[in-house]
Design an enzyme around this catalytic site. Structure first.
Site, mmCIF file in Angstrom:
data_model
loop_
_atom_site.group_PDB
_atom_site.id
_atom_site.type_symbol
_atom_site.label_atom_id
_atom_site.label_comp_id
_atom_site.label_asym_id
_atom_site.label_seq_id
_atom_site.Cartn_x
_atom_site.Cartn_y
_atom_site.Cartn_z
ATOM 1 N N HIS A 139 16.411 -0.931 66.951
ATOM 2 C CA HIS A 139 15.457 -0.699 68.043
ATOM 3 C C HIS A 139 14.924 -1.961 68.699
ATOM 4 O O HIS A 139 14.075 -1.867 69.579
ATOM 5 C CB HIS A 139 14.250 0.105 67.545
ATOM 6 C CG HIS A 139 14.569 1.488 67.123
ATOM 7 N ND1 HIS A 139 14.425 2.576 67.943
ATOM 8 C CD2 HIS A 139 15.042 1.962 65.955
ATOM 9 C CE1 HIS A 139 14.781 3.665 67.286
ATOM 10 N NE2 HIS A 139 15.155 3.324 66.076
ATOM 11 N N LYS B 286 0.273 1.654 76.408
ATOM 12 C CA LYS B 286 1.271 1.377 75.372
ATOM 13 C C LYS B 286 0.616 0.408 74.408
ATOM 14 O O LYS B 286 -0.486 -0.095 74.673
ATOM 15 C CB LYS B 286 2.540 0.782 75.981
ATOM 16 C CG LYS B 286 2.302 -0.410 76.913
ATOM 17 C CD LYS B 286 3.603 -0.882 77.567
ATOM 18 C CE LYS B 286 3.977 -0.081 78.803
ATOM 19 N NZ LYS B 286 5.321 0.421 78.825
ATOM 20 N N ARG B 287 1.263 0.141 73.261
ATOM 21 C CA ARG B 287 0.704 -0.842 72.350
ATOM 22 C C ARG B 287 0.474 -2.163 73.091
ATOM 23 O O ARG B 287 1.246 -2.526 73.982
ATOM 24 C CB ARG B 287 1.661 -1.050 71.159
ATOM 25 C CG ARG B 287 1.692 0.121 70.199
ATOM 26 C CD ARG B 287 0.338 0.395 69.587
ATOM 27 N NE ARG B 287 -0.028 -0.664 68.673
ATOM 28 C CZ ARG B 287 0.011 -0.577 67.352
ATOM 29 N NH1 ARG B 287 0.391 0.563 66.770
ATOM 30 N NH2 ARG B 287 -0.325 -1.592 66.591
ATOM 31 N N THR C 5 10.164 4.050 76.383
ATOM 32 C CA THR C 5 10.335 5.483 76.600
ATOM 33 C C THR C 5 9.193 6.072 77.420
ATOM 34 O O THR C 5 9.337 7.159 77.978
ATOM 35 C CB THR C 5 10.421 6.237 75.255
ATOM 36 O OG1 THR C 5 9.442 5.705 74.364
ATOM 37 C CG2 THR C 5 11.791 6.077 74.636
ATOM 38 N N LYS D 39 8.454 9.302 80.557
ATOM 39 C CA LYS D 39 7.392 10.313 80.601
ATOM 40 C C LYS D 39 6.688 10.295 81.955
ATOM 41 O O LYS D 39 6.356 11.341 82.507
ATOM 42 C CB LYS D 39 6.371 10.054 79.485
ATOM 43 C CG LYS D 39 6.952 10.300 78.105
ATOM 44 C CD LYS D 39 6.128 9.692 76.991
ATOM 45 C CE LYS D 39 7.019 9.568 75.745
ATOM 46 N NZ LYS D 39 6.413 8.755 74.688
#
Ligand code: GPW
Length: 867
Positions: free
Chosen positions: A373, A566-567, A711, A715
């Site tokens: 990843h 997001k993080r 990702t 969305k």
């Protein structure tokens, strides 16, 4: 013990088969029954939590009958199963999803209303199951949804953390972490106290001879017990209900403890118990970072050993020969976290089942697949040899043997290349020596995949290049990530889902997302566009209310909502975004009131957690909040700019935020090779001027900072928002699908990244003048004590600007001007959104799962009949 009911008595069971409710009355009966019996309450003390509990139990009962049936059917047919091993499953809430997947949400809505509740309020009572950090954990959750929806026999295996990702509070503009104890009442899990596995740690290896054969025996050390907790995973519009098995750690109630207890050593026996329970106590809160802690390695082995014991036990029931194991079992490794499974299976087969090494190894390598990843070097797992030796002495021996045989074959194939052995060795000859988990995962698997086209190309030419030379290119493949449209469209944005269904021939598109392409025919339909715009506006109103309720700031839903959730990570570049916001603020301040009237109002919305030990990420959060504190009360700008930091971003908040976005930010530093840009994205035209720069065949990038896929971009587009992004990760494939006129691309390309960094280090590094002004303003104290932000500024001005914030700043600002301009033409904007959604079919996780099934797992769906 035979637990099966004898034939003559089975008729009584069949006669009493449980059939779940199918209508409103049936649902209400079940809710009342659960309130009054299971919860022992009544209509006189039924609050929303009780209503949530009873509703969940009613739906759980329905899932369980399908779940049992699915498992019976799969066992009876004895087909190949997929096992998805992941340390993270970021599931979010289960009730809404269960209601939609079994198709009974409308019934529940009416029923709850009869009983005095609003379904939205009931759904909101549920605590998110947050057993993950970010993209990697959410991907696992989307995959489970798709596996069940597509009727694949599949189990997830993970850890049942007592504490999931921490809850984030913002106090005085700073992140504060609060433990997330989520197990108080969790109707979605079934403890299986009868399904336990003893897991061994430490000890020593002894050689023993039996029947003229020498075997290694792992003895001594300590035992911790793994207890299974099962969570049903319903598919959408199918009875298939798969299982997610999470392991919880417990002190083994063996003889030893009893002795201690009886001999009066009560404290130490309780201490042992606590130490055992520590293993599954907490999720490590780092995203894209491995810190090499002993407890983390313990978690990994504990979970992997319990899962493999379980899988092997199930295989052995059918009494097939061992060579058929890979025909029955496919195990997917979600990153390198479960890599010890490779070693553990080899140990089981050789040490316990007595197979020959080569026979066992053939079975092992045919069973496993490995997904990578990231190429971030700090995320690549390595464990000190000494630590592995101490904790898992037999496993270290097996790793050394795997490495020996592997290096022997490499040596044969490359007799004149000494250096390759050093480069590919599973053991890194450093001080201290390290086990390279990614290399072990590659050697022990039959397929290795990346998660976006560009990422998969990149790993094959950089970090895993030697392995492509050794094994050939066929071992390496790509499966571009995807998301489940059930949660991320149907559940998160029911009105948009309904509108789409009205144009695409019903809800079939939720199972075949390519049907979205029918929307293209309706782009010019005025009424359709109007409804589309109304839904977006309503979603923004809902988010504006949440912002008001949680921050006290009033935002105008007609403003352009600009979202980055997001993080928090330097490579994801929230700092670029907030510097851009400050630039916008300064520009507005410098305008006359007349000029300001011509500007497009904007709300900049941030959200995301910083790893507790990631100091710079926490500074970024503090700056965002400090800017908000100044801007939001400045009457000069008013509605023209608001800056919001949403506390505790998680899956359920994402379900509210994604549908409310006009533009979202996916702006990580690009970090790829130009050669690939030429080969694989010819559809990006040269009108994107930055593509024309450079163009040389540079050396492969080795220390780039790009993420793998991303990702959340999917969305946002699926919910009818546009995106601003760099040519990185899945942004590239999104551009190919939706067309470059529907996405705002900016920034340097990866082929320039290396050179730019180099010039920062060795040349005169001139900061973008607009960014310089932003820094000067921060240093003047406009946003609070300048010292608080000096490290962020120094990272750009003095420390080489590794993430190229300055290099990309101008392009970023210019592109945001294009966004403002485009948003003025609402009609065209909506058309762009509709065209984009129409092209998102590719990004469903159903497509991913079908690709994995075909190319990696070799498994077939198994349809379960409805009751
Ligand atoms: F480092 N990802 C993540 F590769 O969310 F293990 N956490 C992680 O620890 C790692 C990766 C790891 C993300 C990637 O950053 C993102 O690009 C990708 O879309 C996502 O995994 C799912 O593949």
């Amino acid at each position: 013990v035979e637990a099966s009911i004898p034939e003559p008595q089975r008729e009584a069971w069949q006669r009493n088969q449980i059939t779940g409710f199918t209508d409103k009355d049936g649902f209400e009966k079940e809710v009342v029954r659960h309130v009054e019996t299971t919860l022992a309450r009544s209509m006189f003390n039924c609050d929303e939590i009780a209503a949530y509990s009873a509703t969940s139990l009613a739906f759980r009962d329905r899932l369980v009958t399908h779940w049992n049936k699915t498992q019976q059917r799969q066992t009876y047919r004895d087909t190949k199963r997929v096992y998805y091993l992941s340390l993270e499953f970021l599931m979010g809430r289960a009730l809404d999803n269960a209601m939609l997947n079994v198709g009974l949400k409308d019934i529940a809505k009416d029923g709850l209303s009869d009983l005095g509740f609003r379904i939205e309020d009931v759904i909101k009572q549920e605590h998110d199951a947050a057993l993950g950090n970010g993209g990697l954990g959410r991907l696992a959750a989307c995959f489970l949804d798709s596996l069940a929806t597509l009727n694949f026999p599949a189990w997830g295996y993970g850890l049942r953390y007592r504490y999931g990702i921490f809850k984030q509070e913002i106090i005085d503009g700073y992140q504060v972490e609060v433990p997330d104890y989520w197990l108080d009442f969790n109707p979605w899990e079934f403890p299986r106290h009868d399904v336990t596995v003893d897991i061994q740690f430490f000890g020593q290896v002894n050689k023993k001879t039996a029947d003229g054969k020498t075997v290694s025996v792992w003895e001594g050390g300590e035992i911790v017990q793994a207890v299974a907790y099962d969570v049903p995973i319903p598919g959408y519009d199918t009875p298939t209900t798969n299982n997610l098995r999470l392991w919880s750690s417990k002190a083994s109630g063996g003889e030893f403890d009893f002795q201690k207890f009886n001999s009066g050593d009560y404290e130490s026996s309780v201490a042992d118990q606590q130490r055992a329970e520590t293993i599954s106590a907490v999720l490590y809160p780092n995203d894209n970072l491995e810190r090499g802690k002993e407890l983390r390695l313990k978690q990994q082995y504990f979970w992997v050993a319990a899962s493999l014991y379980d899988i092997v036990r199930r295989f052995k029931k059918a009494k097939r020969p061992w060579r058929e194991f890979p025909d029955q079992v496919a195990i997917q490794l979600n990153d390198t976290h479960p890599t010890l499974a490779i070693v553990e299976l080899q140990r089981i087969l050789v040490d316990i089942e007595g197979l020959e090494w080569d026979v066992a190894w053939e079975i092992v390598t045919s069973t496993f697949g490995y997904t990578n990843h990231t190429v971030l070097p700090e995320a690549l797992e390595k464990w000190p040899v000494g630590l592995v030796q101490h904790l898992l002495p037999r496993h270290l021996q097996i790793i050394y043997d795997i490495n020996l045989y592997f290096l022997q074959t490499v040596e044969k194939a490359f007799p004149n290349d000494r250096d390759i052995l050093r480069r590919v060795s599973i053991i890194e000859e450093s001080q201290p020596k390290m086990v390279r988990m990614a290399f072990l995962a590659i050697v022990g698997s039959h397929k290795v995949n990346g998660v976006a086209e560009l990422h998969s190309d990149l790993i094959q030419t950089t970090i895993f290049k030697d392995f492509v030379a050794i094994y050939g290119p066929d071992k390496f493949t790509n499966v571009t990530n995807g998301i489940t449209p059930r949660r991320w469209l149907h559940q998160a944005n029911p009105r948009l889902s309904e509108l789409i269904a009205s144009k695409c021939g019903g809800y079939e598109f939720l199972k075949d997302l390519t049907l979205l392409s029918q929307l293209k025919q309706h782009v010019d339909d005025k009424q359709f566009r109007k409804e589309w715009a109304e839904i977006k506006y309503a979603n923004k109103v809902r988010l504006a209310k949440h912002i008001k309720d949680t921050t006290g700031v009033v935002v105008n839903p007609a403003a352009l909502f600009d979202v980055q959730v997001k993080r928090i990570h330097e490579y994801k570049r929230q700092q670029l975004n907030i510097f851009g916001v400050i630039h916008r603020y300064l520009t507005l301040k410098a305008m006359t009131p007349e000029e300001r009237k011509t500007q497009m109002p904007r709300v900049s919305i941030f959200g995301g957690k910083a790893a507790p030990g990631y100091w710079m990420a926490k500074q970024i959060i503090h700056l965002i909040n400090s800017v908000g504190a100044v801007v939001n009360k400045d009457d000069d700008v008013g509605d023209l700019l608001k800056v919001i930091f949403l506390e505790d971003y998680n899956v359920s908040k994402a379900e509210m935020i994604c549908p409310a976005s006009d533009i979202s930010e996916h702006i990580s530093t690009a970090g790829t090779e130009y050669v690939y840009l030429q080969l694989s994205i010819p559809f990006i035209s040269t009108s994107y001027s930055f593509v024309e720069n450079g163009g040389h065949d540079g050396e492969a990038v080795t220390d780039n900072s790009q993420r793998a896929s991303g990702t959340s971009n999917m969305k946002f587009v699926l919910n009818g928002g546009l995106i601003i992004g760099t040519l990185d990760g899945a942004n590239i494939e999104i551009t190919r699908e939706i067309g470059e006129s529907n996405i705002f691309l900016f920034g340097n390309l990866s082929e320039d990244v290396e050179d730019l960094r180099h010039s920062h280090t060795y040349g005169a590094h001139t900061i973008d003048p607009d960014l310089d002004k932003v820094f000067d303003e921060i240093e003047k104290g406009t946003f609070g004590t300048p010292h608080d932000f000096s490290a962020m500024i120094a990272a750009v001005r003095q420390h080489g600007d590794y993430y190229l914030v300055s290099d990309d700043f101008h392009s970023y600002i210019e592109t945001h001007h294009l966004v403002d301009k485009a948003y003025r033409n609402q009609d065209e904007w909506i058309a762009k959104c509709i065209r984009s959604v129409a092209c998102m079919g590719f990004f469903t996780s159903d497509r991913c799962i079908n690709e994995y099934a075909e190319e990696i797992w070799n498994v077939e769906p198994l349809v379960v009949e409805r009751n």
